[in-house]
Design an enzyme around this catalytic site. Structure first.
Site, PDB file in Angstrom:
ATOM      1  N   LYS A 135       0.862  -1.194   0.000  1.00 42.97           N
ATOM      2  CA  LYS A 135       0.000   0.000   0.000  1.00 42.97           C
ATOM      3  C   LYS A 135       0.886   1.227   0.000  1.00 42.97           C
ATOM      4  CE  LYS A 135      -4.540   0.638   0.329  1.00 42.97           C
ATOM      5  NZ  LYS A 135      -5.554  -0.347  -0.060  1.00 42.97           N
TER       6      LYS A 135
HETATM    7  N1  GLU Z   1      -7.367  -0.041  -3.227  1.00 47.16           N
HETATM    8  C1  GLU Z   1      -8.082  -1.246  -3.535  1.00 47.16           C
HETATM    9  C2  GLU Z   1      -8.123  -2.149  -2.311  1.00 47.16           C
HETATM   10  O1  GLU Z   1      -7.932  -1.709  -1.207  1.00 47.16           O
HETATM   11  C3  GLU Z   1      -7.560  -1.930  -4.799  1.00 47.16           C
HETATM   12  C4  GLU Z   1      -6.152  -2.421  -4.732  1.00 47.16           C
HETATM   13  C5  GLU Z   1      -5.618  -2.971  -6.059  1.00 47.16           C
HETATM   14  O2  GLU Z   1      -6.381  -3.107  -7.008  1.00 47.16           O
HETATM   15  O3  GLU Z   1      -4.416  -3.247  -6.098  1.00 47.16           O
HETATM   16  O4  GLU Z   1      -8.404  -3.308  -2.419  1.00 47.16           O
END
Ligand code: GLU
Length: 421
Positions: A111
């Site tokens: 993240k």
């Molecule tokens: N931000 C989204 C989540 O928390 C998508 C993450 C992604 O597609 O890599 O799942």
């Protein structure tokens, strides 16, 4: 995205660790393995100097955490938020590891975040900041190492800038370095709706399991953006559910006989928020405590807490957001027989279609939206069935079951790969 005042006293990293510990204890993991699975593999902090439109220099702070790269490249979004901390990003990265494992897609978890309120920047300032962050991480990001995506306050526009910055640095077009891109530059059909579509599939599955008809069910949705807005639309149009209340940063509205979601989506597109919608009345009380059958928290973390969980009236809570329910709240809801569909399962539709986007980028061949949606449903139904089987066997909550499924999958890979030393 909307939130009813994020509770600053609650640290999402502590919540993520408590959830993990409970599942790890049931699996009887030894202390060393637990420590290995819990800790992030890598975390970086960036100082990001940006020349503002008025010629002054402002230095922003950015983060990227790779929690696990055991099952494949780190995968996870980038959040732009004035309150984001390294602990938040570490918690969100860990949740991505477990989410990708529950969804059974070949990624680890990561993240990123930048401490900024994007509404205070001009478009060009935002672009310079995003590109600076991407350039700074150009040796971290990569289709085989770390693949970012959108999260709170980021979307297709920012992903296109990141793809372009990375491509400029590598001197070739690298679509697969980031997902959630616009269709014209390697995006996937169905990506924008994928998280909301996954929420709808999970709600349908849990209703089937507990014998609650979805047709006519009363649904309250906190957050009316990419996740909540789409979930509300699909639950109303495809399942015949009644959306009785919703909220976002602009305010909260309700209508006990059901909001017209199509008209509400048009209102939000025109007025940038749900407030002022003629087909509903302003809601003066907490949407989380609204009288409904299904509650979809689709905003930020730490919304349902030990303080308000006893007043949640829904029978099903479908976590569109990451970390909206604290462990104290979980205990209260579980004790009252509320079915909480955990984030790592409920909102995994987004990263699942991110995986499809990455696959399509690497093939250079693109699927029709129907194919994406069919494959998404297949993946989500499998994940739901695996978690439910664990609930039945272990007599535990959906959350603990989802963690158990995920931890076992990550452990298996560690076992097969061995420990490089
Ligand atoms: N931000 C989204 C989540 O928390 C998508 C993450 C992604 O597609 O890599 O799942």
């Amino acid at each position: 995205m909307a939130a009813e005042g994020v509770n600053a006293r609650l640290n999402p990293l502590e919540n993520a660790e408590r959830q993990f510990d409970e599942a790890a204890a049931r699996l009887g993991l030894d202390a060393g393995l637990k420590e290995m699975l819990k800790r992030p593999r890598r975390a970086t902090i960036q100082s990001l100097p940006v020349v503002m439109d008025d010629g002054t220099i402002r230095v922003f702070t950015g983060y990227r955490v790779q929690h696990s790269i055991a099952r494949g490249p780190a995968k996870g979004g980038i959040r732009f938020h004035q309150d984001v901390t390294l602990d938040d990003v570490a918690a969100l990265a860990a949740w991505m590891t477990w989410k990708c494992a529950v969804a059974d897609i070949p990624f680890g978890g990561g993240k990123g975040g930048i401490v900024v309120d994007p509404r205070t920047l001009s478009l060009r300032e935002l672009e310079r900041l995003t590109r600076r962050y991407a350039a700074d991480l150009s040796d971290v990001f990569g289709p085989d190492s770390d693949v970012p995506a959108p999260d709170v306050n980021t979307g297709e526009r920012e992903m296109a800038w990141i793809m372009d910055t990375f491509s400029m640095h590598s001197r070739r077009t690298e679509y697969a370095v980031v997902t959630g891109k616009p269709l014209e530059v390697g995006g996937s059909a169905g990506h924008r709706e994928a998280t909301g579509r996954g929420v709808r599939i999970c709600v349908e599955q849990v209703c089937r399991h507990i014998g609650m008809p979805l047709e006519g069910a009363r649904v309250a949705v906190q957050g009316f953006g990419n996740v909540g807005g789409v979930a509300a639309d699909l639950l109303a149009r495809e399942c015949g559910a009644r959306i009785v209340a919703t909220s976002d940063v602009s305010g909260a509205i309700h209508n006990a006989s059901g909001l017209d979601v199509t008209a509400l989506l048009a209102h939000v597109a025109a007025h940038k928020g749900v407030a002022g919608f003629a087909g509903g009345q302003p809601l003066g009380t907490s949407i989380l405590e609204y009288d409904c059958d299904i509650l979809v928290p689709a905003a930020l973390e730490n919304q349902i807490t030990g303080e308000n969980a006893a007043r949640v009236r829904a029978k099903v809570v479908a976590e569109g957001a990451n970390g909206p329910t604290t462990p104290d709240a979980d205990r209260i809801l579980d004790g009252r027989g509320v079915w909480v569909i955990p984030d790592i399962l409920c909102n995994s539709g987004g990263v699942t279609v991110s995986y499809f986007e990455w696959v399509q980028n690497r093939m250079g061949f693109y699927w029709m939206e129907d194919e994406v949606n069919i494959r998404l449903r297949e993946k989500m139904e499998h994940a739901f069935a695996d978690v439910l089987a664990t609930v039945v066997r272990e007599k535990c909550s959906l959350r603990i079951a989802a963690y158990m499924v995920a931890i076992q999958r990550v452990l298996k890979v560690h076992e097969l790969r061995g420990m490089y030393a």
